[in-house]
Design a protein around this motif. Sequence first.
Motif, PDB file in Angstrom:
ATOM      1  N   SER A  97       0.739  -1.247   0.050  1.00  0.00           N
ATOM      2  CA  SER A  97       0.023  -0.082   0.045  1.00  0.00           C
ATOM      3  C   SER A  97       1.035   1.249  -0.225  1.00  0.00           C
TER       4      SER A  97
ATOM      5  N   THR B  77      -3.701  -6.379   0.190  1.00  0.00           N
ATOM      6  CA  THR B  77      -4.097  -5.094   0.557  1.00  0.00           C
ATOM      7  C   THR B  77      -4.763  -4.211  -0.564  1.00  0.00           C
TER       8      THR B  77
ATOM      9  N   GLN C  29      -6.841  -1.168   0.347  1.00  0.00           N
ATOM     10  CA  GLN C  29      -7.094   0.085   0.819  1.00  0.00           C
ATOM     11  C   GLN C  29      -6.609   0.370   2.136  1.00  0.00           C
TER      12      GLN C  29
ATOM     13  N   HIS D 265      -8.447  -4.537   3.984  1.00  0.00           N
ATOM     14  CA  HIS D 265      -7.845  -3.383   4.505  1.00  0.00           C
ATOM     15  C   HIS D 265      -6.715  -2.995   5.476  1.00  0.00           C
ATOM     16  N   HIS D 266      -6.017  -2.325   4.917  1.00  0.00           N
ATOM     17  CA  HIS D 266      -4.648  -2.238   5.524  1.00  0.00           C
ATOM     18  C   HIS D 266      -4.556  -1.857   6.797  1.00  0.00           C
TER      19      HIS D 266
ATOM     20  N   GLU E  26      -7.153  -2.432   8.982  1.00  0.00           N
ATOM     21  CA  GLU E  26      -7.635  -3.423   9.572  1.00  0.00           C
ATOM     22  C   GLU E  26      -6.374  -4.450  10.167  1.00  0.00           C
TER      23      GLU E  26
ATOM     24  N   TRP F 101     -11.465   5.474   5.298  1.00  0.00           N
ATOM     25  CA  TRP F 101     -12.896   5.318   5.495  1.00  0.00           C
ATOM     26  C   TRP F 101     -13.412   6.932   5.311  1.00  0.00           C
TER      27      TRP F 101
END
Lengths: 353, 166
Positions: free
Chosen positions: A11, A79, A81, A110-111, A113, A333
């Motif tokens: 990412s 990854t 996002q 999701h990175h 997470e 987000w």
Amino acid sequence: MEYCILAIETSCDETAAAVIAERKVLSNVIASQQEHHCWGGIVPEIASRAHLERIWFIAEQALEDAGIELDQLDAVACTVQPGLAGSLFVGANFAKGLALGLRRACVPVHHLEGHILSGFLADPALELPAVVLVASGGHTLLVLLESVAQYRLLGSTRDDAAGEAFDKIATLLGLGYPGGPALEQLAQSGTPDIPLPRPLLSDPRFEFSFSGLKTAVRRYLAEHPPQSDADRARIAASAQAAIVEVLVAKTLRAADAFGARSIVLAGGVAANQMLQHSMRTRALRRSVRVIVPERQYVLDNAAMIGLVAHIKLELRGTDAYRTLTFSIDPTPWRMHRHGSNKHARYEDATFSL
Amino acid sequence: MTTTTSSMESEIYSSTSEDETHALAAHFASRLKKGDIVTLSGELGAGKTEFVRGICSYFDVEDIVSSPTFSIINVYTGRLRSGEPVRIVHVDLYRLKTKHELKTIGLEEWLALPDAIKLIEWPEKANGCLSRQHYHVEIRTLPGMDDRRQICIGAVGAACLGHAQK
């Protein structure tokens, strides 16, 4: 169920791959893009090109370290996002291609997470609820981890990330890249006695703001040009103390408010020794454990991506991840403000994996 | 409010606080329309992102407007006074080092979008590549004047921006 997963993380400026089986890390390979040091920052074009050059090598290294053959994999994870678009594309397309060729599932992750759940890499029996502080060059957020698959965003930064504050204040002080570690090192020989603002410290919400601190340092430097290394060290120490105090105070306040059993530090800023020390010292008086994962799991890495993918597969099985139609998304987000003021609305910011 | 935006003239305002910068930016935003480009110059901590925040608040952007230094490009959705949705593209070129990199982040494609408003921080990094007509906002800090800022707004290119075209 147990799964064997090859996870890919691209990412930002790390090309990383890891093999995870039964939630355990079999290998974790990170190729830091060292050439960035002479550029002064994360350079998108170089980042995506370097990812492309390295990804096969890094993935093969991860498989070899783990002693796993391609056909033993149950899934590939990547990854998607958030991050730099070009960099995310390289990792996601690599993972999709491999999954297609192997006829395996492909799990988008999701990175953030990954960072949020990284406490489980340090302690598989992590006691919940946990308050997680994710602080890096691109992100600063406080998260309440309620269960292994559910978390709530408590707050994030309104402007600059904590690591960005370290980097930009380091730039103002004439230090090299990456500025954070250089600033931390310089701060060791200085006394933090310059009064700098603690933005939003007394604000009861779990939001951060570091832009004003950067401005305050700029103003201080204009009025008191440093004459010596000792002067610069004082400023570095004072800036670090301001950032750390806000991070620690807000994290502990969140831990108190939600009855947290654990506090987890994640992201590059979590490697800061003063932050770790200060958080541990002040948590001692409470019955809350402070978990700092190993450095290789605190910085950007693929092991945390594999862990999230494993948990997703436990929840839904591989068949839920057969389609390769997912896309990348550079944004973290969507946060919303209360009416016309600057404050974000987080009440409904509960997410499930 | 002056509506003349010939290439040489510029309007000069002064601000004594973040809130005032925010309000000035919101006022300036009233002349922006879809397709417009605004570049913002000023040293670290001058208040460029605060100015962007003021523009975004005029367009009722609900997202948190944070620094795009890490992500390079942030895209928000706002609304024109008519209620029509508009995309606001917030770009920060701070980390970029060469002109070639502008291509790989797709800057030209973003700038060409006819239905978005584009706000570019650190245009100096694109040195010479921003040939399109645009507004230029320069935020100057004044030595020894704490929060005081001098904000200069001008138009670069031609007088066919904002109100002038209507």
